[in-house]
Design a protein around this motif. Structure first.
Motif, PDB file in Angstrom:
ATOM      1  N   ARG A  86      45.463  40.539  30.309  1.00  0.00           N
ATOM      2  CA  ARG A  86      44.476  41.210  31.173  1.00  0.00           C
ATOM      3  C   ARG A  86      44.866  40.746  32.494  1.00  0.00           C
ATOM      4  O   ARG A  86      45.408  39.687  32.922  1.00  0.00           O
ATOM      5  N   ASP A  87      44.193  41.359  33.710  1.00  0.00           N
ATOM      6  CA  ASP A  87      44.508  40.882  34.985  1.00  0.00           C
ATOM      7  C   ASP A  87      43.555  39.676  35.292  1.00  0.00           C
ATOM      8  O   ASP A  87      42.773  39.339  34.552  1.00  0.00           O
ATOM      9  N   GLU A  88      43.683  39.333  36.499  1.00  0.00           N
ATOM     10  CA  GLU A  88      42.787  38.005  37.013  1.00  0.00           C
ATOM     11  C   GLU A  88      41.439  38.223  36.911  1.00  0.00           C
ATOM     12  O   GLU A  88      40.496  37.260  36.764  1.00  0.00           O
ATOM     13  N   GLN A  89      40.846  39.454  36.921  1.00  0.00           N
ATOM     14  CA  GLN A  89      39.598  39.789  37.082  1.00  0.00           C
ATOM     15  C   GLN A  89      39.003  40.158  35.304  1.00  0.00           C
ATOM     16  O   GLN A  89      37.900  40.345  35.146  1.00  0.00           O
ATOM     17  N   GLY A  90      40.219  39.895  34.464  1.00  0.00           N
ATOM     18  CA  GLY A  90      39.872  39.942  33.118  1.00  0.00           C
ATOM     19  C   GLY A  90      39.700  41.554  32.497  1.00  0.00           C
ATOM     20  O   GLY A  90      39.367  41.815  31.534  1.00  0.00           O
ATOM     21  N   ARG A  91      40.535  42.350  33.279  1.00  0.00           N
ATOM     22  CA  ARG A  91      40.249  43.799  33.157  1.00  0.00           C
ATOM     23  C   ARG A  91      41.654  44.116  32.264  1.00  0.00           C
ATOM     24  O   ARG A  91      42.833  43.360  32.660  1.00  0.00           O
TER      25      ARG A  91
END
Ligand code: GLA
Length: 434
Positions: A86-91
């Motif tokens: 996932r990306d840094e924002q958890g997406r």
């Protein structure tokens, strides 16, 4: 979306379909899985790997080769589209090498062509292919991500999960999708993971939270697979059939017509039986190279009309004759109906004789249209007629609403018995039918 009202009302009456207004008739389109699986080797197999190019190629074919106008509008991504992290924002994020433009751009590509984009997730720790799943605490984030991207449909699988996570997660994802305000059709694999039958599966609830749901195992590129799936749905027709209706459909899985496992007759059988079942029609094939024969079956207007009947009643098997012929029936709007004669034989075309009254049709004169040969016949309810059914093939009839004897002005001759393999039929199709 009147979300609060819908939740409140469904808690009271338990008869609402998912309140997103989508899929009033069975959805149609294309889905990557059966044909392309988890092929991520874009270096060595650039034409067939799961990448934005594959979905763009299929979108081009759908919009340029006459599919979209017939209703095939969904272009659906399945497993193996995402990055392993996932990306840094958890997406969730698409694999950057295979989807360099990102999913939002791909959605725009579809919308520019009058198509819709579907995506795939999993209510569990991982997808079946081992990619990141949606855990309970990620449901709202993932719903919002899909909405932000402009996605139109979500297939939510159920690998690496358990009964209680699914029982909590599937309804919550439904609410989360609605809460985004973007109409996103929702395909639930939940019942397939719970054996497909009550008491473990609650079909009333499924109709309230999902637009379609997988009840049974995965289709493979073989006739055995098509037949075993079809047999499961008709064996359990009294349980699963009533669950279907506008906005809520049983999903026996993809159409494999155009691939390697089915003969022409078997391809016609899959198309006919899926239309009788009011099944979603998601093709999983290569629209760039499909044969004209397979294409003619998938683009058959009369069958699509039957599939897309606005009343949305799922059909059923009426009988299994000892000769090896099964008869299937689906009621259609305005007193029309569809009949399918299917042969389990393996010798030669079988001449099956029947009358409509034996199939419980009411008194009257009926015009019938054979959908594959484009022939019309007229019969009285009591007249015996013969259909010639090929091994593992079908004869499919659209039966027009009956005309009562005394109202019949009879410039169309009665053909009794009607032989749907002969050339002596009245070829007048009522205007506006196709
Ligand atoms: C499960 C589903 C299939 C497909 C694969 C992807 O088996 O039932 O339809 O989505 O996962 O891995």
């Amino acid at each position: 979306m009147h979300l609060a009202v819908a939740i409140f009302a469904s808690a009271l009456v338990c008869t609402l379909a998912l309140d997103n207004g989508l899929m009033r008739t069975p959805p149609m389109g294309w889905l990557a899985w059966e044909r392309y699986r988890c092929d991520i080797d874009c270096e060595r197999d650039p034409k067939n790997c799961i990448s934005e190019n594959l979905f763009k190629d299929m979108a081009d074919r759908l919009s340029e080769d006459g599919w979209r106008e017939l209703g095939y509008v969904y272009v659906n991504i399945d497993d193996c589209w995402s990055s392993m992290e996932r990306d840094e924002q958890g997406r969730l994020q698409a694999d950057p090498k295979r989807f360099p433009g990102g999913i939002a751009n791909l959605a725009r590509y579809m919308h520019d062509r009058g198509l819709k984009l579907g995506i795939y997730g999993d209510m569990g720790t991982h997808t079946c292919g081992g990619y990141p799943g949606t855990n309970l605490d990620q449901i709202e984030t993932d719903a919002q991500t899909f909405a932000d991207w402009g996605v139109d449909m979500l297939k939510l699988d159920g690998c690496y999960s358990n009964e209680s996570v699914q029982a909590e997660g599937y309804p919550r994802m439904s609410k989360a999708l609605n809460a985004t305000g973007r109409p996103i059709a929702y395909s639930c694999s939940w019942p397939a993971y719970q054996g497909g039958l009550p008491p473990k599966v609650n079909y009333t609830q499924l109709g309230e939270i999902c637009n379609l749901w997988r009840n049974y195992g995965d289709i493979q590129d073989s006739w055995d697979s098509v037949l075993s799936i079809s047999d499961w749905f008709f064996k359990n027709q009294d349980i699963v059939g009533p669950a279907a209706g506008p906005g809520k459909w049983n999903d026996p899985d993809m159409l494999i017509i155009g691939n390697f496992g089915l003969s022409t007759d078997q391809s016609r059988s899959q198309m006919a039986l899926w239309a009788i079942m009011a099944a979603p029609l998601f093709m999983s094939n290569d629209l760039r190279t499909i044969s004209s024969g397979a294409r003619a079956i998938l683009q058959n207007k009369a069958i699509i009309r039957i599939s897309q009947d606005p009343m949305g009643v799922q059909g059923k098997r009426l009988l299994q004759d000892k000769s090896g012929i099964d008869v299937y029936w689906r009621p259609l709007s305005d007193n029309g109906s569809a009949l399918v004669f299917f042969s389990r034989r393996n010798d030669m075309p079988y001449r099956y004789q029947i009358s409509l009254s034996k199939l419980n049709y009411t008194t009257g004169i009926y015009k019938m249209y054979e959908v594959f040969m484009g022939k019309v016949g007229t019969v009285e309810d009591t007249s015996e007629f013969t259909v010639s059914v090929n091994p593992s093939g079908v004869v499919m009839l659209y039966v027009f609403p009956p005309v009562k004897h005394r109202q019949f002005h009879g410039n169309a001759k009665l053909h009794g018995p009607a032989h749907f393999h002969h050339h002596d039929l009245d070829n007048a199709i009522p205007p506006g039918f196709l």
